[in-house]
Design an enzyme around this catalytic site. Structure first.
Site, PDB file in Angstrom:
ATOM      1  N   ASP A  96     -39.552 117.272-109.946  1.00  0.00           N
ATOM      2  CA  ASP A  96     -39.824 118.423-108.812  1.00  0.00           C
ATOM      3  C   ASP A  96     -39.943 119.645-109.540  1.00  0.00           C
ATOM      4  OD1 ASP A  96     -40.046 118.997-106.169  1.00  0.00           O
ATOM      5  OD2 ASP A  96     -37.729 119.373-105.999  1.00  0.00           O
ATOM      6  N   GLY A  97     -40.663 120.522-108.858  1.00  0.00           N
ATOM      7  CA  GLY A  97     -40.738 122.247-109.264  1.00  0.00           C
ATOM      8  C   GLY A  97     -42.124 122.684-109.671  1.00  0.00           C
TER       9      GLY A  97
ATOM     10  N   TRP B  83     -43.319 126.340-109.996  1.00  0.00           N
ATOM     11  CA  TRP B  83     -43.693 126.995-111.376  1.00  0.00           C
ATOM     12  C   TRP B  83     -45.099 127.767-111.199  1.00  0.00           C
ATOM     13  CZ3 TRP B  83     -47.876 125.888-114.903  1.00  0.00           C
ATOM     14  CH2 TRP B  83     -47.555 126.428-115.922  1.00  0.00           C
TER      15      TRP B  83
ATOM     16  N   ARG C 152     -50.975 125.611-106.833  1.00  0.00           N
ATOM     17  CA  ARG C 152     -50.272 124.728-107.049  1.00  0.00           C
ATOM     18  C   ARG C 152     -50.471 123.582-107.637  1.00  0.00           C
ATOM     19  NH1 ARG C 152     -45.786 124.634-103.683  1.00  0.00           N
ATOM     20  NH2 ARG C 152     -45.731 122.194-103.812  1.00  0.00           N
TER      21      ARG C 152
ATOM     22  N   HIS D 260     -49.186 121.109-111.003  1.00  0.00           N
ATOM     23  CA  HIS D 260     -49.343 119.538-111.049  1.00  0.00           C
ATOM     24  C   HIS D 260     -49.816 119.336-112.446  1.00  0.00           C
ATOM     25  CE1 HIS D 260     -47.609 119.348-107.191  1.00  0.00           C
ATOM     26  NE2 HIS D 260     -48.570 119.635-106.538  1.00  0.00           N
TER      27      HIS D 260
ATOM     28  N   SER E  42     -43.780 109.093-100.038  1.00  0.00           N
ATOM     29  CA  SER E  42     -44.355 108.475 -98.945  1.00  0.00           C
ATOM     30  C   SER E  42     -44.547 109.764 -97.855  1.00  0.00           C
ATOM     31  CB  SER E  42     -43.636 107.542 -98.274  1.00  0.00           C
ATOM     32  OG  SER E  42     -42.946 106.679 -98.913  1.00  0.00           O
ATOM     33  N   GLU E  43     -43.577 110.819 -98.267  1.00  0.00           N
ATOM     34  CA  GLU E  43     -43.594 112.087 -97.241  1.00  0.00           C
ATOM     35  C   GLU E  43     -44.674 113.027 -97.860  1.00  0.00           C
ATOM     36  OE1 GLU E  43     -40.492 110.620 -98.647  1.00  0.00           O
ATOM     37  OE2 GLU E  43     -40.425 109.565 -96.678  1.00  0.00           O
TER      38      GLU E  43
ATOM     39  N   TRP F 294     -47.759 113.127 -98.298  1.00  0.00           N
ATOM     40  CA  TRP F 294     -49.143 113.078 -97.265  1.00  0.00           C
ATOM     41  C   TRP F 294     -49.111 114.184 -96.442  1.00  0.00           C
ATOM     42  CZ3 TRP F 294     -52.853 110.197 -98.810  1.00  0.00           C
ATOM     43  CH2 TRP F 294     -52.509 108.776 -99.751  1.00  0.00           C
TER      44      TRP F 294
ATOM     45  N   LEU G 115     -42.044 100.297-124.096  1.00  0.00           N
ATOM     46  CA  LEU G 115     -41.368 101.002-123.019  1.00  0.00           C
ATOM     47  C   LEU G 115     -42.232 100.734-121.885  1.00  0.00           C
ATOM     48  CD1 LEU G 115     -40.453 104.890-123.222  1.00  0.00           C
ATOM     49  CD2 LEU G 115     -41.680 104.200-121.351  1.00  0.00           C
TER      50      LEU G 115
ATOM     51  N   SER H 259     -34.513 112.666-101.894  1.00  0.00           N
ATOM     52  CA  SER H 259     -35.851 112.580-101.187  1.00  0.00           C
ATOM     53  C   SER H 259     -36.300 111.136-101.200  1.00  0.00           C
ATOM     54  CB  SER H 259     -36.814 113.584-101.930  1.00  0.00           C
ATOM     55  OG  SER H 259     -36.125 115.004-101.736  1.00  0.00           O
TER      56      SER H 259
ATOM     57  N   GLU I 230     -25.925 107.351-112.461  1.00  0.00           N
ATOM     58  CA  GLU I 230     -25.361 108.591-112.748  1.00  0.00           C
ATOM     59  C   GLU I 230     -26.373 109.608-112.224  1.00  0.00           C
ATOM     60  OE1 GLU I 230     -22.402 109.197-113.640  1.00  0.00           O
ATOM     61  OE2 GLU I 230     -21.784 107.103-113.715  1.00  0.00           O
TER      62      GLU I 230
END
Ligand code: IPE
Ligand code: IPE
Ligand code: MG
Length: 231
Positions: free
Chosen positions: A6-7, A11, A19, A23, A52-53, A55, A117, A175, A186
């Site tokens: 997030d952020g 930034w 924006r 990304h 999901s949010e 959108w 991985l 979220s 943790e």
């Protein structure tokens, strides 16, 4: 481990950039983060890329995120494949365009033989969606709903639950991320914005994690190695 990246928007805005530029930088940081996790011996990395949010964001930001995903796949998959990374996309694909869906399927197929991985990219994912789809799947098969059956019907059933969940960007909330799987994780919150979350910041999170005492409901005395005294 898992990360809520997030952020990106803040930034970019602080640098008077659109924006979408945040990304884009966020994808580069994820790329370095995957490498660093590999070097540190992390076997499973699950990242939140689009909720999901999300959108509900302006249409141009949503479409720039879709384009970014398609572009990143085309560019990064060959190298990820060479590094032994196995990609999984986790989330509701029905709402994605056929082009994006095909890209996800191709990336998964191209990296299916890798085992260094596992990188789970949660895209159009929500913890509530996952629990609901798992329950619906069990119900449609006439199976009973228990903790074990629900766990095995979740979209992340192919990996263990995360030990550590990191959220960058200063907010202290989940979220709708990994609601079921993070039940005993943790939690680590960083005020750094995702585009500035570098290898040193990741190592700080690992060091903090190493200092935690994980009790899983037991007492401190029960989980201490024999001979050590609770302080
Ligand atoms: C996270 O960064 C990326 C996505 C949600 C896709 P944000 O875009 O939420 O960045 P902020 O929180 O607005 O700074
Ligand atoms: C969570 O970030 C989703 C991702 C990082 C993909 P948001 O920025 O969407 O979260 P809220 O809406 O501030 O809680
Ligand atoms: Mg945000």
């Amino acid at each position: 481990m898992a990360i809520i990246m997030d952020g990106n928007g803040r930034w970019a805005t602080r640098r008077l950039l659109p924006r979408a530029a945040g990304h884009k930088k966020g994808v580069d940081v994820l790329r370095s983060c995957v490498r660093h996790c590999g070097e540190r011996g992390v076997r499973v990395l699950t990242v939140f890329a689009f909720s999901s949010e999300n959108w509900n964001r302006p249409a141009d930001e949503v479409s720039s995120l879709m384009e970014l995903l398609a572009g990143a796949l085309a560019r990064e998959v060959p190298q990820l494949k060479a590094e032994g990374v196995r990609l999984h996309f986790v989330g509701d694909r029905a709402a994605l365009s056929p082009k994006v869906r095909a890209g996800l399927e191709q990336a998964e197929a191209d990296t299916a033989c890798n085992d260094q991985l596992v990188l789970n990219v949660c895209f159009n994912y929500g913890g509530r969606w996952d629990i609901a789809q798992a329950a619906a799947r069990l119900a449609s098969r006439g199976e009973s709903i228990t903790e074990a059956s629900l766990d095995s019907a979740l979209a992340l059933a192919h990996v263990p639950h995360p030990d550590l969940v990191i959220r960058t960007g200063g907010e202290r909330r989940l979220s709708n991320f990994l609601l079921w799987q993070a039940g005993y994780a943790e939690l680590y919150f960083s005020d750094k914005l995702w585009p500035e979350f570098d290898a040193a910041a990741l190592d700080e999170a690992f060091a903090d994690y190493a200092s935690r005492e994980r009790r899983f409901g037991k007492t401190s005395e029960q989980v201490l190695p024999a001979g050590e005294v609770a302080g």
